[in-house]
Design an enzyme around this catalytic site. Structure first.
Site, PDB file in Angstrom:
ATOM      1  CE  LYS A  13     -43.826  -6.389  16.776  1.00 61.20           C
ATOM      2  NZ  LYS A  13     -44.597  -7.641  16.748  1.00 61.20           N
ATOM      3  NE  ARG A  88     -39.991 -11.843  16.876  1.00 62.92           N
ATOM      4  CZ  ARG A  88     -40.480 -11.237  15.788  1.00 62.92           C
ATOM      5  NH1 ARG A  88     -39.942 -10.139  15.335  1.00 62.92           N
ATOM      6  NH2 ARG A  88     -41.513 -11.732  15.185  1.00 62.92           N
ATOM      7  NE  ARG A 127     -49.415  -9.840   9.256  1.00 61.69           N
ATOM      8  CZ  ARG A 127     -48.411  -9.719  10.121  1.00 61.69           C
ATOM      9  NH1 ARG A 127     -48.329  -8.658  10.897  1.00 61.69           N
ATOM     10  NH2 ARG A 127     -47.523 -10.666  10.246  1.00 61.69           N
ATOM     11  NE  ARG A 162     -45.256 -12.010   7.210  1.00 66.05           N
ATOM     12  CZ  ARG A 162     -44.915 -11.332   8.294  1.00 66.05           C
ATOM     13  NH1 ARG A 162     -45.043 -10.021   8.315  1.00 66.05           N
ATOM     14  NH2 ARG A 162     -44.450 -11.945   9.346  1.00 66.05           N
ATOM     15  NE  ARG A 173     -45.007 -15.157  13.022  1.00 63.46           N
ATOM     16  CZ  ARG A 173     -45.717 -14.277  12.332  1.00 63.46           C
ATOM     17  NH1 ARG A 173     -46.729 -14.665  11.601  1.00 63.46           N
ATOM     18  NH2 ARG A 173     -45.407 -13.007  12.384  1.00 63.46           N
TER      19      ARG A 173
HETATM   20  P1  AMP Z   1     -42.032 -10.266  11.927  1.00 65.30           P
HETATM   21  O1  AMP Z   1     -42.397  -9.640  10.623  1.00 65.30           O
HETATM   22  O2  AMP Z   1     -41.522  -9.273  12.926  1.00 65.30           O
HETATM   23  O3  AMP Z   1     -43.119 -11.140  12.490  1.00 65.30           O
HETATM   24  O4  AMP Z   1     -40.769 -11.233  11.613  1.00 65.30           O
HETATM   25  C1  AMP Z   1     -40.862 -12.270  10.663  1.00 65.30           C
HETATM   26  C2  AMP Z   1     -39.854 -13.363  10.990  1.00 65.30           C
HETATM   27  O5  AMP Z   1     -38.513 -12.832  10.961  1.00 65.30           O
HETATM   28  C3  AMP Z   1     -39.979 -13.996  12.373  1.00 65.30           C
HETATM   29  O6  AMP Z   1     -40.970 -15.011  12.414  1.00 65.30           O
HETATM   30  C4  AMP Z   1     -38.578 -14.544  12.578  1.00 65.30           C
HETATM   31  O7  AMP Z   1     -38.368 -15.719  11.812  1.00 65.30           O
HETATM   32  C5  AMP Z   1     -37.713 -13.447  11.963  1.00 65.30           C
HETATM   33  N1  AMP Z   1     -37.354 -12.405  12.966  1.00 65.30           N
HETATM   34  C6  AMP Z   1     -37.708 -11.084  12.933  1.00 65.30           C
HETATM   35  N2  AMP Z   1     -37.218 -10.432  13.992  1.00 65.30           N
HETATM   36  C7  AMP Z   1     -36.541 -11.341  14.719  1.00 65.30           C
HETATM   37  C8  AMP Z   1     -35.809 -11.299  15.941  1.00 65.30           C
HETATM   38  N3  AMP Z   1     -35.687 -10.161  16.654  1.00 65.30           N
HETATM   39  N4  AMP Z   1     -35.242 -12.448  16.395  1.00 65.30           N
HETATM   40  C9  AMP Z   1     -35.329 -13.603  15.707  1.00 65.30           C
HETATM   41  N5  AMP Z   1     -36.030 -13.721  14.553  1.00 65.30           N
HETATM   42  C10 AMP Z   1     -36.614 -12.615  14.052  1.00 65.30           C
END
Ligand code: AMP
Length: 217
Positions: A13, A88, A127, A162, A173
């Site tokens: 994404k 989400r 990644r 990360r 996740r």
């Molecule tokens: P991502 O980079 O999109 O994988 O987001 C990294 C982390 O941010 C996730 O594992 C969550 O802890 C938090 N996060 C990001 N977007 C959301 C969301 N829409 N709802 C809840 N937690 C989020």
């Protein structure tokens, strides 16, 4: 244009969103990137979300929704946005729907890359991300390597894995994605907003499929 890029963690994404905003005039809003920046700045939101990010758990709906709604209400989002990583959960999708309805705005599409779980584990473990909070460019040691190993092509800073891309956290996740986010696919399909595309291939191939979907909007 107001778009959502749905899909599991590691489905590309972030990388694809970077390409879309280079081509179409919309703002890229990644909740993950916003939160990582807040953590780096140790601001109020950063302190609240840090433990969730470290464990790969979802930040509570109220907090995420407040941050996103606040952001998309600003003038620079008038020409459109591409939400990456939000919504989400069903609660977030409903809160977004209510906010847009109240502002007399509509979503134009929800884009979903189709990628299997095993592909995701492979992608996430390879990644690497830029450590510079204002850059955060994403690379992959196999599919999209930086020119110099461990160094960002964009800003020259160090690349790292990360913390939430480590195997145990990735599994967590994915489990959360299945439980909380998959129901949104049906929710948006019923509203005739869902556009699925094949998420397997090179960054270039997947990007072309995605742009073709957006351009036919
Ligand atoms: P991502 O980079 O999109 O994988 O987001 C990294 C982390 O941010 C996730 O594992 C969550 O802890 C938090 N996060 C990001 N977007 C959301 C969301 N829409 N709802 C809840 N937690 C989020």
């Amino acid at each position: 244009m107001r778009l959502i890029l749905l899909g599991p963690p590691g489905s590309g994404k972030g990388t694809q969103a970077q390409r879309v905003v280079d081509t179409v005039s919309v703002l890229h809003l990644s909740t993950g990137a916003m939160f990582r920046q807040a953590v780096a700045e140790s601001n109020e939101v950063g302190l609240q979300v840090d433990p969730y990010l470290k464990r790969g758990e979802l930040v509570p709906d109220d907090l995420v929704t407040a941050v996103v709604v606040n952001r998309i209400d600003q003038d620079d989002c008038d020409s459109g946005f591409l939400l990456d990583g939000f919504p989400r959960t069903m609660g977030q999708a409903e809160a977004l729907g209510q906010f847009l309805e109240k502002s007399s705005k509509q979503l134009d599409g929800v884009l979903l890359p189709l990628v299997s779980d095993s592909e995701i584990v492979d992608r996430l473990s390879g990644r690497r991300v830029c450590t510079e909070p204002d850059c955060q460019k994403v690379f992959h040691i196999k599919y999209d390597p930086s020119q110099r190993e461990g160094i960002c092509d964009g800003c020259g800073n160090r690349l790292i894995q990360r913390e939430d891309d480590h195997q145990e956290t990735v599994r967590n996740r994915l489990r959360i994605y299945h439980e909380e986010t998959i129901p949104l696919i049906e929710y948006y399909r019923q509203r005739s907003l869902l556009k699925e595309f094949d998420g397997i291939g090179t960054v270039e191939q997947v990007g072309q499929r995605l742009l073709a979907l957006i351009e036919t909007k």
